[in-house]
Design a protein around this motif. Sequence first.
Motif: not given
Length: 182
Positions: A157-178
């Motif tokens: 379900a992780i938000k997909r990026g754009k373009g060939r390099n897959g850069a996430v635009i806007g608000h990316p999903d985050v590792m809140k805690t690890v």
Amino acid sequence: MRKLACLLALMASPAFATGLQIEVEGEAANGMIEIDLLEDVAPGHAARIAELAAAGAYDGVVFHRVIDGFMAQTGDVQFGKIGQDMRRAGMGGSDKPDLKAEFSDVPFDRGIVGMARSQDPDSANSQFFIMFDEGHFLNGQYTVVGKVTGGMEVVDAIKRGKGRNGAVIGHPDVMKTVTVTE
């Protein structure tokens, strides 16, 4: 305090923690990912990820590069923290030295966790990626450090990026805690 205790335990014992629990939140993905670190396959890389996680370095780090059908990349503890200028996300690492490659025969299948690096095979540091699907063209060229044992639906379900390099635009999903697990 709990993270400090985990870090001290890691440093005091020759055997270290064997897994991670990653709490993910965002526009697209929300939930827990469980990862087994493969100390027998990549001991140096597994130790580095566990050390950074125990110190809280991964908390608040975004998935900055996500390519549908390939992988989701995260772990830039220098430039990838939520709230920072995301234009540099993916360009940094930790304050620790880069790691020597630990290539293995473990194939890059769905759910495998690999270490991101530059062109230099010995340049992995803190960034890692989780495979959405098999990517056997990576076999023997990138270090396999773990595998997802729970929460693959969260990875999917992780938000997909754009373009060939897959850069996430806007608000990316985050590792809140690890959190490091045993």
